[in-house]
Design a protein around this motif. Sequence first.
Motif, PDB file in Angstrom:
ATOM      1  N   ILE A  96       0.846  -1.190   0.000  1.00  0.00           N
ATOM      2  CA  ILE A  96       0.000   0.000   0.000  1.00  0.00           C
ATOM      3  C   ILE A  96       0.879   1.235   0.000  1.00  0.00           C
ATOM      4  N   ASN A  97       0.496   2.221  -0.764  1.00  0.00           N
ATOM      5  CA  ASN A  97       1.201   3.504  -0.800  1.00  0.00           C
ATOM      6  C   ASN A  97       0.701   4.364   0.346  1.00  0.00           C
ATOM      7  N   ILE A  98       1.589   4.666   1.304  1.00  0.00           N
ATOM      8  CA  ILE A  98       1.217   5.465   2.476  1.00  0.00           C
ATOM      9  C   ILE A  98       1.802   6.862   2.404  1.00  0.00           C
ATOM     10  N   GLY A  99       2.332   7.247   1.231  1.00  0.00           N
ATOM     11  CA  GLY A  99       2.975   8.539   1.084  1.00  0.00           C
ATOM     12  C   GLY A  99       2.000   9.653   0.760  1.00  0.00           C
ATOM     13  N   LEU A 100       2.559  10.805   0.432  1.00  0.00           N
ATOM     14  CA  LEU A 100       1.758  11.971   0.098  1.00  0.00           C
ATOM     15  C   LEU A 100       1.035  11.756  -1.226  1.00  0.00           C
ATOM     16  N   PRO A 101      -0.184  12.262  -1.365  1.00  0.00           N
ATOM     17  CA  PRO A 101      -0.886  12.150  -2.649  1.00  0.00           C
ATOM     18  C   PRO A 101      -0.200  13.013  -3.700  1.00  0.00           C
ATOM     19  N   TYR A 102      -0.278  12.544  -4.948  1.00  0.00           N
ATOM     20  CA  TYR A 102       0.397  13.257  -6.040  1.00  0.00           C
ATOM     21  C   TYR A 102      -0.501  13.234  -7.260  1.00  0.00           C
ATOM     22  N   GLN A 103      -0.719  14.408  -7.823  1.00  0.00           N
ATOM     23  CA  GLN A 103      -1.533  14.553  -9.021  1.00  0.00           C
ATOM     24  C   GLN A 103      -0.612  14.915 -10.179  1.00  0.00           C
ATOM     25  N   ILE A 156      14.627   7.190  -6.134  1.00  0.00           N
ATOM     26  CA  ILE A 156      14.903   6.972  -4.708  1.00  0.00           C
ATOM     27  C   ILE A 156      14.052   5.821  -4.176  1.00  0.00           C
ATOM     28  N   GLN A 157      12.821   5.726  -4.642  1.00  0.00           N
ATOM     29  CA  GLN A 157      11.969   4.614  -4.217  1.00  0.00           C
ATOM     30  C   GLN A 157      12.563   3.274  -4.632  1.00  0.00           C
ATOM     31  N   ARG A 158      13.082   3.187  -5.859  1.00  0.00           N
ATOM     32  CA  ARG A 158      13.690   1.939  -6.316  1.00  0.00           C
ATOM     33  C   ARG A 158      14.937   1.609  -5.501  1.00  0.00           C
ATOM     34  N   LEU A 159      15.732   2.612  -5.155  1.00  0.00           N
ATOM     35  CA  LEU A 159      16.911   2.361  -4.324  1.00  0.00           C
ATOM     36  C   LEU A 159      16.503   1.873  -2.935  1.00  0.00           C
ATOM     37  N   ALA A 160      15.464   2.479  -2.373  1.00  0.00           N
ATOM     38  CA  ALA A 160      14.994   2.054  -1.054  1.00  0.00           C
ATOM     39  C   ALA A 160      14.474   0.617  -1.089  1.00  0.00           C
ATOM     40  N   GLU A 161      13.800   0.241  -2.166  1.00  0.00           N
ATOM     41  CA  GLU A 161      13.350  -1.145  -2.299  1.00  0.00           C
ATOM     42  C   GLU A 161      14.535  -2.087  -2.443  1.00  0.00           C
ATOM     43  N   PHE A 170       8.469  -0.451   7.026  1.00  0.00           N
ATOM     44  CA  PHE A 170       7.026  -0.422   6.772  1.00  0.00           C
ATOM     45  C   PHE A 170       6.633  -1.688   6.007  1.00  0.00           C
ATOM     46  N   PRO A 171       6.491  -2.831   6.673  1.00  0.00           N
ATOM     47  CA  PRO A 171       6.136  -4.060   5.957  1.00  0.00           C
ATOM     48  C   PRO A 171       4.803  -3.917   5.231  1.00  0.00           C
ATOM     49  N   MET A 172       4.752  -4.415   3.997  1.00  0.00           N
ATOM     50  CA  MET A 172       3.576  -4.373   3.136  1.00  0.00           C
ATOM     51  C   MET A 172       3.120  -2.947   2.841  1.00  0.00           C
ATOM     52  N   ALA A 173       4.050  -2.000   2.851  1.00  0.00           N
ATOM     53  CA  ALA A 173       3.730  -0.614   2.522  1.00  0.00           C
ATOM     54  C   ALA A 173       4.972   0.045   1.930  1.00  0.00           C
ATOM     55  N   TYR A 174       4.757   1.161   1.257  1.00  0.00           N
ATOM     56  CA  TYR A 174       5.850   1.936   0.683  1.00  0.00           C
ATOM     57  C   TYR A 174       5.374   3.369   0.534  1.00  0.00           C
ATOM     58  N   PRO A 319       4.669   9.865   5.773  1.00  0.00           N
ATOM     59  CA  PRO A 319       6.069   9.866   5.324  1.00  0.00           C
ATOM     60  C   PRO A 319       6.213  10.614   4.002  1.00  0.00           C
ATOM     61  N   ALA A 320       7.215  11.507   3.948  1.00  0.00           N
ATOM     62  CA  ALA A 320       7.368  12.362   2.766  1.00  0.00           C
ATOM     63  C   ALA A 320       8.794  12.402   2.235  1.00  0.00           C
ATOM     64  N   GLY A 321       9.820  12.222   3.092  1.00  0.00           N
ATOM     65  CA  GLY A 321      11.208  12.310   2.659  1.00  0.00           C
ATOM     66  C   GLY A 321      12.017  11.127   3.151  1.00  0.00           C
ATOM     67  N   LEU A 322      13.125  10.833   2.435  1.00  0.00           N
ATOM     68  CA  LEU A 322      13.927   9.665   2.782  1.00  0.00           C
ATOM     69  C   LEU A 322      15.373   9.892   2.364  1.00  0.00           C
ATOM     70  N   ALA A 323      16.296   9.476   3.221  1.00  0.00           N
ATOM     71  CA  ALA A 323      17.734   9.449   2.929  1.00  0.00           C
ATOM     72  C   ALA A 323      18.354   8.410   3.855  1.00  0.00           C
ATOM     73  N   PHE A 324      19.370   7.706   3.383  1.00  0.00           N
ATOM     74  CA  PHE A 324      19.986   6.665   4.215  1.00  0.00           C
ATOM     75  C   PHE A 324      21.414   6.433   3.770  1.00  0.00           C
ATOM     76  N   TYR A 325      22.213   5.945   4.718  1.00  0.00           N
ATOM     77  CA  TYR A 325      23.607   5.617   4.447  1.00  0.00           C
ATOM     78  C   TYR A 325      23.958   4.325   5.164  1.00  0.00           C
ATOM     79  N   GLN A 326      25.149   3.807   4.890  1.00  0.00           N
ATOM     80  CA  GLN A 326      25.636   2.580   5.519  1.00  0.00           C
ATOM     81  C   GLN A 326      26.916   2.874   6.286  1.00  0.00           C
ATOM     82  N   SER A 327      27.109   2.134   7.357  1.00  0.00           N
ATOM     83  CA  SER A 327      28.290   2.337   8.188  1.00  0.00           C
ATOM     84  C   SER A 327      28.678   1.011   8.822  1.00  0.00           C
TER      85      SER A 327
END
Length: 386
Positions: A96-103, A156-161, A170-174, A319-327
Amino acid sequence: MALRGAACVLLRTAVDVGFINHARGLRSTAVLGHRSPPLGPMPNEDIDCGQLDSLEKYRSYTRYVTAVEEADRKEVWWRTYRKHREEETKEAVKPINIGLPYQRLSRKTEMRERKRLMMENKRNPELERADRLRDFRISLDKVKAEWEKSNGPYHIQRLAEHYGVYKDLFPMAYFVPRVMLRVAYGDNSDAVVHYGNHLTPTQAAQAPQISYEAEENSLWTLLLTSPDEHLMDGEQEYLHWLVGNIPGKAVMSGEEICPYIGPFPAKGTGFHRFIFTLFKQDVPVDFSTEQRPTPCYCLKQRTFRTLDFYRKHQDVITPAGLAFYQSQWDKSVTDTFHQFFNMREPVFEYERPPVYHPPQKKYPQGQPLRYLDRYRNGTEDTYGIY
């Protein structure tokens, strides 16, 4: 005698009926055991096995591959493995898409805007001259700004996946990150957080600088968590930073619910993900139940789960923004465990002790020829070769 005759007639009738029923059972068994004909033509049914030499030869591997691809594209009446997998995919629950609506703008509007921009560029003499002299330069900042407005959120969505961010948080959501979240560590912002790049715990020891585009009267929540770092439960996370009720883009003016602490990936556990999630609030939220003491150096108090946090406030945050790194582990993690958490550092790899050699003898009688090689380049003085 009459009674005996009647009994014989009844017995003969019963035997005949039993035989008939038994015959019916045999006939039904034979029908069930018969193999039904196929519903259509079987593969290679038209090939005569006795005249295989008369078949057309492929003559090359390319022709064979082409014939196989054509046969694979044909519709068949039997159920192939591909159809079986497609049915399983259709039956599976879609996230399920739980993000901001987009037109999105219509295709007609996009084409009209593109044509207008092309006409303006053609009428620009400076662009024409630069293109003719081949010294035209494109600003990378403009390219990045256009990317952020068009295809950036989906990339960014594809990278997060790919990195399993949605699966673990967010299991079963994006959600599609419509708001570009910019995170940079250091005084000079030399350590920038992108989408899966590597940073050391030393670089991320202090709180970063956060920036994003937001209206002045809007409210936001910033969350930093690590789904790979928990030492006791793989389903739990460690909360590294949580700031709520942020007015606009002034992160420092928000309510700090949990103070910042740097990454502390245990030694021998590889790379850990550290995920920044930006939520947009509809109204001010009471985060008193998530409040942590300042400073917070207790791992039990920092135990957290993003899914539970979102479920609790899902009516007022999105949820509206995302950024992540590895360490991964470095020497600063040892100081974090000893000084801040006041505990022994967990180590998940075997540390081999140094090889023990007895004290060197000045006169090594009866020792092997390479006896002196054991004591070369050591800390203690050796007698050398004489």
